[in-house]
Design a protein around this motif. Structure first.
Motif, mmCIF file in Angstrom:
data_model
loop_
_atom_site.group_PDB
_atom_site.id
_atom_site.type_symbol
_atom_site.label_atom_id
_atom_site.label_comp_id
_atom_site.label_asym_id
_atom_site.label_seq_id
_atom_site.Cartn_x
_atom_site.Cartn_y
_atom_site.Cartn_z
ATOM 1 N N ALA A 1 -4.517 -2.504 1.008
ATOM 2 C CA ALA A 1 -5.072 -2.220 2.048
ATOM 3 C C ALA A 1 -6.281 -2.763 2.750
ATOM 4 O O ALA A 1 -6.141 -3.041 4.141
ATOM 5 C CB ALA A 1 -5.330 -0.552 1.967
ATOM 6 N N TRP B 1 -5.151 0.476 -3.028
ATOM 7 C CA TRP B 1 -6.324 0.077 -1.865
ATOM 8 C C TRP B 1 -6.554 -1.442 -1.813
ATOM 9 O O TRP B 1 -7.125 -1.641 -0.697
ATOM 10 C CB TRP B 1 -7.383 1.103 -1.913
ATOM 11 C CG TRP B 1 -7.018 2.477 -1.858
ATOM 12 C CD1 TRP B 1 -7.256 3.625 -2.687
ATOM 13 C CD2 TRP B 1 -6.363 3.183 -0.530
ATOM 14 N NE1 TRP B 1 -6.618 4.728 -2.352
ATOM 15 C CE2 TRP B 1 -6.336 4.350 -1.133
ATOM 16 C CE3 TRP B 1 -5.964 2.794 0.668
ATOM 17 C CZ2 TRP B 1 -5.618 5.508 -0.163
ATOM 18 C CZ3 TRP B 1 -5.479 3.593 1.403
ATOM 19 C CH2 TRP B 1 -5.373 4.877 1.084
ATOM 20 N N THR C 1 0.937 -1.239 -0.015
ATOM 21 C CA THR C 1 0.030 -0.240 0.113
ATOM 22 C C THR C 1 0.870 1.131 0.080
ATOM 23 O O THR C 1 0.675 2.155 -0.570
ATOM 24 C CB THR C 1 -0.998 -0.057 1.209
ATOM 25 O OG1 THR C 1 -1.786 -1.173 1.244
ATOM 26 C CG2 THR C 1 -1.737 1.323 1.077
#
Length: 120
Positions: free
Chosen positions: A96, A93, A24
């Protein structure tokens, strides 16, 4: 709960979260390594659930077994959901999501251990 297995799951989950965090921060999409990490976590969770049900069948475990069973079944969904969402999210993302999934698994395992030992 099997203590050594719970510890292993927490360590592997935290390593998976760290791997996702690095990706990330480097603005990378999810790769096969993330999926493999989630797969390893899932296999360990399945083993923990099987052993948990066996111990519950032997009349071991917490007084509130319904909550524990709910945690056991719910925790199995997290790596699969994280992998699916991470694959669909092709930006930074995606990893993430893997971080959140792995941290959630580690927290839920710690909570399951509290329920098992009665330290609620």
């Amino acid at each position: 709960m099997t203590n050594w297995l719970a510890t292993t799951i927490i360590v592997v989950s935290l390593l998976g979260a760290a791997y996702g965090l690095v990706a990330t921060l480097r603005d990378r999409a999810m790769d096969w390594g993330h999926l493999i990490a989630l797969g390893v976590v899932e296999v360990l969770l399945i083993l923990q659930v099987v052993l948990g049900f066996l111990k519950l069948a032997d009349d071991e475990g917490p007084r509130d077994s319904a909550t524990f069973i709910g945690y056991m079944l719910g925790i199995l969904l997290i790596p699969a959901a994280g992998a699916g969402w991470g694959v669909l999210e092709r930006s930074r993302w995606g990893p993430a999501v893997i971080v959140v999934a792995c941290l959630s698994v580690a927290a839920m395992i710690a909570r399951m251990d509290q329920i098992w030992t009665g330290n609620v």
